[in-house]
Design a protein around this motif. Structure first.
Motif, PDB file in Angstrom:
ATOM      1  N   ILE A 192       4.578  48.261  14.251  1.00 38.18           N
ATOM      2  CA  ILE A 192       5.479  47.972  13.089  1.00 38.18           C
ATOM      3  C   ILE A 192       6.234  49.091  12.775  1.00 38.18           C
ATOM      4  O   ILE A 192       7.610  49.015  12.258  1.00 38.18           O
ATOM      5  CB  ILE A 192       4.282  47.642  11.675  1.00 38.18           C
ATOM      6  CG1 ILE A 192       3.516  48.681  11.390  1.00 38.18           C
ATOM      7  CG2 ILE A 192       3.728  46.426  12.155  1.00 38.18           C
ATOM      8  CD1 ILE A 192       2.870  48.532  10.268  1.00 38.18           C
ATOM      9  N   GLY A 238      -1.868  48.407  16.736  1.00 35.76           N
ATOM     10  CA  GLY A 238      -1.421  46.984  15.792  1.00 35.76           C
ATOM     11  C   GLY A 238      -1.961  45.868  16.726  1.00 35.76           C
ATOM     12  O   GLY A 238      -2.671  45.772  17.603  1.00 35.76           O
ATOM     13  N   GLU A 242       2.239  41.846  15.463  1.00 38.83           N
ATOM     14  CA  GLU A 242       3.059  42.832  15.535  1.00 38.83           C
ATOM     15  C   GLU A 242       3.782  43.232  16.590  1.00 38.83           C
ATOM     16  O   GLU A 242       4.835  43.853  16.653  1.00 38.83           O
ATOM     17  CB  GLU A 242       2.355  43.993  14.873  1.00 38.83           C
ATOM     18  CG  GLU A 242       1.851  43.900  13.364  1.00 38.83           C
ATOM     19  CD  GLU A 242       0.726  44.662  12.776  1.00 38.83           C
ATOM     20  OE1 GLU A 242       0.346  44.638  11.592  1.00 38.83           O
ATOM     21  OE2 GLU A 242       0.191  45.383  13.636  1.00 38.83           O
TER      22      GLU A 242
END
Length: 636
Positions: A192, A238, A242
């Motif tokens: 992200i 993640g 993501e």
């Protein structure tokens, strides 16, 4: 409720079982027996499941010949701000020396097990090799990890991400690739955060990212070159959603995504090493010097089940990543050590065909790490790869930039890869650094005590050199901002403050470095001459250490457009020339210096006189043909 079948290919193991629980439950219940289908070699158990998230493991009576002990995770060393740079470097070195000592102890214990112990009826608990998500549960112990199954509307799902930008803009063809190699953790920690920094990639101008391995590996810190699970991503970076959002954002901006794939070897605690080691891997390393874990045996064929076990598993994992994550290429790590061109040819062709058939982004790029590089490995010479890392250019460039060692003919060979036997512009990827090597700034400081402006100037020369040579080009993250951290598989996060605004402007040289990279990349993108096979050496003076070559493109049929012509002049010497005359300039008339605010020069009698030619710099000149009133090109 809906039926779901758990299955495990382990055709020669005696018994197998399933452990399953709801993700919210603390403990597994009783083991669920699995049944072997002798016709296809799969153990199966079918259960009715409600929608939800489940944890599961498999158990099996192992056929492996030793119990692998996992290696310790890399230490996470953070600089102590109360200590000097040298003290921190010494402490970091001590941490990694201690870690290496532990690794060697584990290897010795594993070797002893192999020599002294033969297991017969030992049960192993492990994660499904086809698990698409893994929870290591805070431990490096592979036998405590669990696979995660998300069940919704009566079927398994990966996530619920919806792709937005598959056909948003055309992605560049392979010959236009400008690659940026990135490690997720050290670049910006997580998927992200990389997505949030998308403007940086766009402004830099690159057309592809090559992402270091993101398949689940032991621990949370490392380069990822010992993958444990081939269909699960490293959860420290993640979630799958993501990751998809990040790739989608790259595609939105016309940037292709190449994944680094480790298909020579895996982690010692990978599931198949525990199930039946010699069915999947070589019993002994092919080369003990270059051995990083169990090595996949692509030469083993099972006559009974008509299957190449290792080939099928790796092939399935590659199909999954292309389909699920919409990737645009693969870097084949340690291709030399794989040493099976038949398999590599098949898997590369499978990947290209899958990309062509998916209805978007049809170009796929297979690039191999062959050390040293060899012409037989690229498709144009009958090999499996679209391209390979141009290792020989790196070493010759390093000799010249760091050590002032100039072998004129060998330099010319790597500038013009055709002299080495490469036939197409995409055959080779040029670079001045990558994750396996220290950045040139580090090399210049450590080896020659060259720092500051002198060092930055040499690095810029190296970048312009690789960008104007025959082949594609690649940047190792951080070199464009003057990052000065040594190579380490531990933590080495990029220092983004190097290009932030400072009141004292103490980082001006870093900002200038970034702008230089942007300017060279823009030239590479805008001028077709640099992506054609046309290259000719036009001037050489070994005593003065001046070399010039010429790139051109005459493919356009539009008479309104001038032919693209570029002359590159290198000053390899330690001398600054107030005036220097370059002979054999291919066209008379106006030439504009790309990296000097389009300063105008006039070539007469095929001579170009350069002023203030500073040591260890490259000057790049673009030819501008004169136009007559009737808009036809002149013969100036």
């Amino acid at each position: 409720m809906a039926p779901y079948t758990f299955e495990l290919f382990a055709p020669y193991n005696k018994q197998a079982g399933l452990r399953l629980k709801n993700a919210n439950a603390r403990m597994f219940g009783l083991d669920i027996p699995m049944e072997l289908n002798e016709q296809d070699g799969y153990w199966r158990a079918t259960l009715d499941l409600a929608d939800g998230i489940y944890h599961y493991q498999y158990k099996i009576v192992t056929k492996s010949w030793f119990e692998p002990e996992p290696e310790p995770a890399l230490p996470d060393y953070t600089n102590d701000e109360t200590k000097t740079f040298e003290e921190n470097q010494e402490n970091r070195k001590n941490h990694y020396n201690e870690h290496e000592k532990l690794v060697q102890e584990v290897k010795q214990r594993n070797k002893k097990r192999e020599e002294e112990i033969t297991f017969t009826e030992v049960w192993y608990t492990f994660v499904d090799p086809y698990a698409t998500e893994v929870d290591e549960r805070g431990s490096d112990d592979a036998f405590r990890s669990v696979g995660i199954l998300i069940f919704k509307n009566g079927k398994k799902i990966i996530d619920e991400y919806e792709w937005k930008y598959d056909n948003h803009v055309p992605l560049v063809s392979n010959d236009k690739l400008i690659i940026y190699e990135i490690h997720i953790g050290d670049f910006q920690d997580k998927f992200i955060n990389v997505t949030a920094k998308m403007d940086y990639f766009v402004e830099l101008g690159i057309t592809a990212v090559e992402i270091m391995p993101i398949k689940e590996f032991p621990g949370t810190i490392g380069w990822g070159y010992t993958p444990r699970y081939y269909l699960a991503i490293e959860n420290a970076y993640g979630t799958t959603a993501e990751l998809k959002e990040m790739i989608d954002a790259f595609h939105k901006h016309g940037i292709r995504v190449i994944m680094d794939g480790v298909y020579n070897h895996c982690d010692v605690s990978a599931p198949y090493a525990a199930i039946d080691h010699d069915y999947w891997f070589y019993h002994e390393p092919k080369d003990r010097v270059y051995c990083w874990g169990p090595e996949w045996n692509y030469g083993r064929y099972d006559e009974k089940y008509q299957v190449w076990p290792a080939r099928k598993y790796i092939s399935d994992s590659i199909r999954y990543f292309i389909s699920e994550f919409h990737t645009d290429g693969i870097r084949f790590d340690a291709a030399t050590q794989i040493n099976n061109e038949e398999f590599l040819t098949a898997i590369a062709q499978q990947s290209r065909e899958q990309a062509r058939d998916r209805g978007y982004a049809p170009n796929f790029f297979c690039v191999g790490e062959y050390l040293p590089d060899k012409i037989e490995s690229v498709m144009s010479n009958g090999g499996p790869m679209d391209s390979i890392w141009h290792d020989s250019l790196y070493w010759k460039l390093r000799e010249a930039i760091v050590f002032d060692v100039l072998n004129w003919e060998e330099l010319k060979n790597v500038i013009d890869g055709r002299r080495q036997g490469y036939k197409n512009i995409i055959d080779i990827v040029n670079y001045q650094a990558n994750h396996d090597h220290d950045r040139l700034l580090i090399e210049l400081g450590k080896e020659r005590q060259i720092f500051d402006a002198d060092a930055f100037r040499r690095v810029r020369m190296a970048f312009a050199f690789q960008a104007t040579s025959y082949g594609l080009m690649m940047i190792w993250m951080g070199e464009e901002i003057g990052e000065y951290k040594e190579k380490t598989p531990g933590v080495a996060k990029l220092d983004w403050s190097l290009i932030e605004d400072r009141e004292d402007n103490s980082n001006a040289i870093n900002k200038e470095q970034l702008q230089y990279y942007k300017d060279v990349i823009q030239l590479r993108k805008l001028n077709p001459a640099l992506t054609t096979p046309n290259l000719e050496f036009i001037f050489e003076h070994e005593n003065d250490q001046i070399m010039a070559w010429y790139r051109w493109d005459t493919t356009t049929d539009d008479i309104q457009k001038p032919e693209n012509r570029v002359v590159i002049v290198c000053n390899w010497s330690s001398t600054t020339y107030e005036k220097y005359e370059i002979l054999n300039i291919p066209r008379n008339g106006r030439w504009y210096e790309w990296l000097n605010n389009d300063k105008e020069y006039i070539a007469e009698n095929n001579k170009l006189t350069i002023d203030n030619f500073i040591d260890h710099t490259i000057r790049i000149f673009i030819h501008q043909t004169k136009r007559c009133d009737n808009d036809k090109r002149s013969t100036a």
